[in-house]
Every structure is written in structure tokens, then in C-alpha cells.
Design a protein around this motif. Structure first.
Motif, PDB file in Angstrom:
ATOM      1  N   ALA A   1     -12.653   0.346  -2.519  1.00 28.95           N
ATOM      2  CA  ALA A   1     -12.780  -1.076  -2.817  1.00 28.95           C
ATOM      3  C   ALA A   1     -13.561  -1.264  -4.110  1.00 28.95           C
ATOM      4  O   ALA A   1     -14.628  -0.678  -4.293  1.00 28.95           O
ATOM      5  CB  ALA A   1     -13.486  -1.798  -1.672  1.00 28.95           C
TER       6      ALA A   1
ATOM      7  N   ARG B   1      -9.176   5.006   0.638  1.00 31.91           N
ATOM      8  CA  ARG B   1      -9.024   3.705  -0.021  1.00 31.91           C
ATOM      9  C   ARG B   1     -10.375   3.292  -0.603  1.00 31.91           C
ATOM     10  O   ARG B   1     -11.393   3.326   0.080  1.00 31.91           O
ATOM     11  CB  ARG B   1      -8.524   2.666   0.983  1.00 31.91           C
TER      12      ARG B   1
ATOM     13  N   ALA C   1      -1.786 -10.711  -6.791  1.00 34.70           N
ATOM     14  CA  ALA C   1      -2.842 -10.734  -5.780  1.00 34.70           C
ATOM     15  C   ALA C   1      -2.596  -9.684  -4.700  1.00 34.70           C
ATOM     16  O   ALA C   1      -3.514  -8.977  -4.272  1.00 34.70           O
ATOM     17  CB  ALA C   1      -2.939 -12.125  -5.162  1.00 34.70           C
ATOM     18  N   SER C   2      -1.354  -9.565  -4.265  1.00 31.43           N
ATOM     19  CA  SER C   2      -1.008  -8.583  -3.238  1.00 31.43           C
ATOM     20  C   SER C   2      -1.232  -7.166  -3.750  1.00 31.43           C
ATOM     21  O   SER C   2      -1.747  -6.303  -3.021  1.00 31.43           O
ATOM     22  CB  SER C   2       0.443  -8.775  -2.826  1.00 31.43           C
TER      23      SER C   2
ATOM     24  N   GLY D   1      -7.317  -2.290  -3.241  1.00 34.64           N
ATOM     25  CA  GLY D   1      -8.658  -2.349  -2.690  1.00 34.64           C
ATOM     26  C   GLY D   1      -9.589  -3.306  -3.400  1.00 34.64           C
ATOM     27  O   GLY D   1     -10.783  -3.351  -3.110  1.00 34.64           O
ATOM     28  N   TYR D   2      -9.055  -4.093  -4.342  1.00 34.87           N
ATOM     29  CA  TYR D   2      -9.901  -5.034  -5.068  1.00 34.87           C
ATOM     30  C   TYR D   2     -10.393  -6.151  -4.150  1.00 34.87           C
ATOM     31  O   TYR D   2      -9.662  -6.641  -3.295  1.00 34.87           O
ATOM     32  CB  TYR D   2      -9.120  -5.662  -6.219  1.00 34.87           C
ATOM     33  N   ILE D   3     -11.628  -6.570  -4.382  1.00 34.49           N
ATOM     34  CA  ILE D   3     -12.233  -7.673  -3.637  1.00 34.49           C
ATOM     35  C   ILE D   3     -12.515  -8.804  -4.628  1.00 34.49           C
ATOM     36  O   ILE D   3     -13.223  -8.591  -5.623  1.00 34.49           O
ATOM     37  CB  ILE D   3     -13.551  -7.243  -2.967  1.00 34.49           C
ATOM     38  N   PRO D   4     -11.974 -10.009  -4.403  1.00 31.58           N
ATOM     39  CA  PRO D   4     -12.210 -11.091  -5.358  1.00 31.58           C
ATOM     40  C   PRO D   4     -13.650 -11.591  -5.335  1.00 31.58           C
ATOM     41  O   PRO D   4     -14.221 -11.835  -4.265  1.00 31.58           O
ATOM     42  CB  PRO D   4     -11.239 -12.183  -4.888  1.00 31.58           C
TER      43      PRO D   4
ATOM     44  N   GLN E   1       0.823  -1.210   0.000  1.00 30.17           N
ATOM     45  CA  GLN E   1       0.000   0.000   0.000  1.00 30.17           C
ATOM     46  C   GLN E   1       0.857   1.260   0.000  1.00 30.17           C
ATOM     47  O   GLN E   1       0.517   2.253  -0.648  1.00 30.17           O
ATOM     48  CB  GLN E   1      -0.941  -0.006   1.204  1.00 30.17           C
TER      49      GLN E   1
ATOM     50  N   ARG F   1      -5.039  -6.425  -3.953  1.00 32.57           N
ATOM     51  CA  ARG F   1      -5.612  -6.219  -2.613  1.00 32.57           C
ATOM     52  C   ARG F   1      -5.198  -4.862  -2.044  1.00 32.57           C
ATOM     53  O   ARG F   1      -5.983  -4.202  -1.376  1.00 32.57           O
ATOM     54  CB  ARG F   1      -5.184  -7.352  -1.675  1.00 32.57           C
TER      55      ARG F   1
ATOM     56  N   PHE G   1      -6.705 -13.436  -8.442  1.00 35.63           N
ATOM     57  CA  PHE G   1      -6.094 -13.612  -7.115  1.00 35.63           C
ATOM     58  C   PHE G   1      -5.560 -15.024  -6.896  1.00 35.63           C
ATOM     59  O   PHE G   1      -5.071 -15.330  -5.820  1.00 35.63           O
ATOM     60  CB  PHE G   1      -7.125 -13.304  -6.026  1.00 35.63           C
TER      61      PHE G   1
END
Length: 226
Positions: free
Chosen positions: A57, A55, A76-77, A83-86, A2, A80, A65
């Protein structure tokens, strides 16, 4: 990760693309917020979090991911951290899962980004919004900040893998709140009225021509459900 995004990637994006950002201070500093935007290109989901002070999402395909090896873990890191949500979009219950993910973010006091059209506009026009954005706002009490993106379709046209340099403009509108409809989230008519109000605000910000019909891709024989 981040910190890398905040102090390296975000300044780099501003340096290279020099996005013209208007009204970012309209995003409330605290509490649940929905950023409802038009959708012109895949890079929209990167530009919005990189210019917003909070932030944000967004939903991302679950397969992004699950990559193997160092590259997969880094991807994937990175997502995330953005702010992405799988979410498994191939699942028949994907729509419900998406709404549930959005509610979780908002009930925790976060910011959730959504494209009410449901897909990228292929004809440049702004199409009728699906009522999921209204469901989220009414169920959580979140304010909705409309967002108008201009020029991102030139940065990454459909079919182009790597973005190119082009001027981008991002306009944040005045927050919309719908407390007057408290307790009425079960009404389809109310959800449609709230969604239409949001889409009107997005149209003003994006400068797009509004079309009161759902966007339909060439390979779709039937329009999407509301």
C-alpha cells in the motif's frame, strides 16, 4: 484488475525493464511490514509493488481517484488494485491523515510503502528522513525493510510524462525491528534514532551520498518539519 496487474502488467514490466531485484525474499511473508525506500522518480511507486511478493500500500493524491467517466473510474480501479490509498495532500492535516492510513494498513497485518525523505531527490543525494516512519514502526510493531532503488531516475526524469527504457536495480535489505524501544514511541530522540538507523540502511542499498539535512525543493524557503 488485481489479476491483470499480477499476471499481465508485472511480467510485462519485468520483460521490458528487466529490473535486477535483490533480496525480495527478505520481505516477511506474514505480519506488518514497512518498506522504507529512497525516492528518485515517480515510477518508484510502481516498481516496488510489481516486484514484491506481497501487496504493498502506498499513498496517492486523492484527486487521482475522483476522475469522471470511464477513464476516471478505470484509473481509480487501477490505482486501488496497485494498493494506493487516497489522501488529500492539500489538507493542513494531510501528514496526520497519512500516518493514520499507514497505521490502519499495518495494524491489519499489511505492507506499507513509505519514502522517509518525504519527496523525490532532485540532486541525487539521500537526504535526512522524517520521523513518521519511526512513529509507524514503534506504534504498530512493524518490521522495517529498507529498500534501495537505482536507475529509476533514468526511466522517468523530472518533467517526463512517459517512462523510457533504462536498467533498474531494486535492493531489499535485512528487516529491521525495534522492539527494544517498545513503549518509547513518544520520545522524539528515540524516533530520530530509529529513523537515522533506517536511513543508514537505505544509503548502503542505494549507493547514494547521505546528507544530514531535509531535502528542500527550489520553491521552498523553509525546510520541512521532522
Amino acid at each position: 484488475m488485481q489479476l491483470l496487474i499480477r499476471y499481465v502488467l508485472a511480467p510485462l514490466v519485468r520483460l521490458l525493464w528487466r529490473p535486477a531485484v535483490h533480496g525480495a525474499d527478505r520481505i516477511p511473508a506474514h505480519g506488518p511490514v514497512i518498506l522504507a525506500a529512497n525516492h528518485r522518480a515517480a515510477v518508484d511507486t510502481a516498481f516496488i509493488p510489481l516486484v514484491a511478493a506481497r501487496r504493498v500500500a502506498f499513498l496517492g493524491k486523492a484527486e487521482y481517484f475522483t476522475g469522471r467517466g470511464v477513464r476516471g473510474r478505470l484509473m481509480a480501479s487501477f490505482l486501488r488494485a496497485l494498493g494506493y490509498i487516497p489522501v488529500d495532500r492539500g489538507n493542513a492535516r494531510a501528514g496526520l491523515a497519512a500516518l493514520a492510513a499507514g497505521r490502519d494498513v499495518l495494524r491489519a497485518g499489511g505492507v506499507f510503502g513509505i519514502y522517509p525523505e518525504g519527496t523525490r531527490s532532485l540532486d541525487g543525494r539521500l537526504h535526512r528522513g522524517h520521523t513518521g516512519v519511526a512513529s509507524l514502526a514503534l506504534a504498530t510493531g512493524a518490521v522495517v525493510v529498507p529498500v534501495g532503488l537505482r536507475g529509476t531516475e533514468r526511466v522517468q526524469p523530472v518533467g517526463r510524462v512517459f517512462p523510457r527504457l533504462a536498467r533498474v536495480e531494486i535492493r531489499f535489505g535485512a528487516p529491521l525491528e525495534f522492539s527494544r524501544y517498545e513503549g518509547l514511541e513518544g520520545s522524539a530522540a528515540i524516533r530520530r534514532a530509529v529513523t537515522d538507523e533506517i536511513m543508514d540502511a537505505i544509503a548502503d542499498l542505494s549507493g547514494q551520498t547521505y546528507v544530514d539535512s531535509y531535502h528542500r525543493r527550489p520553491d521552498q524557503s523553509l525546510p520541512a518539519a521532522a
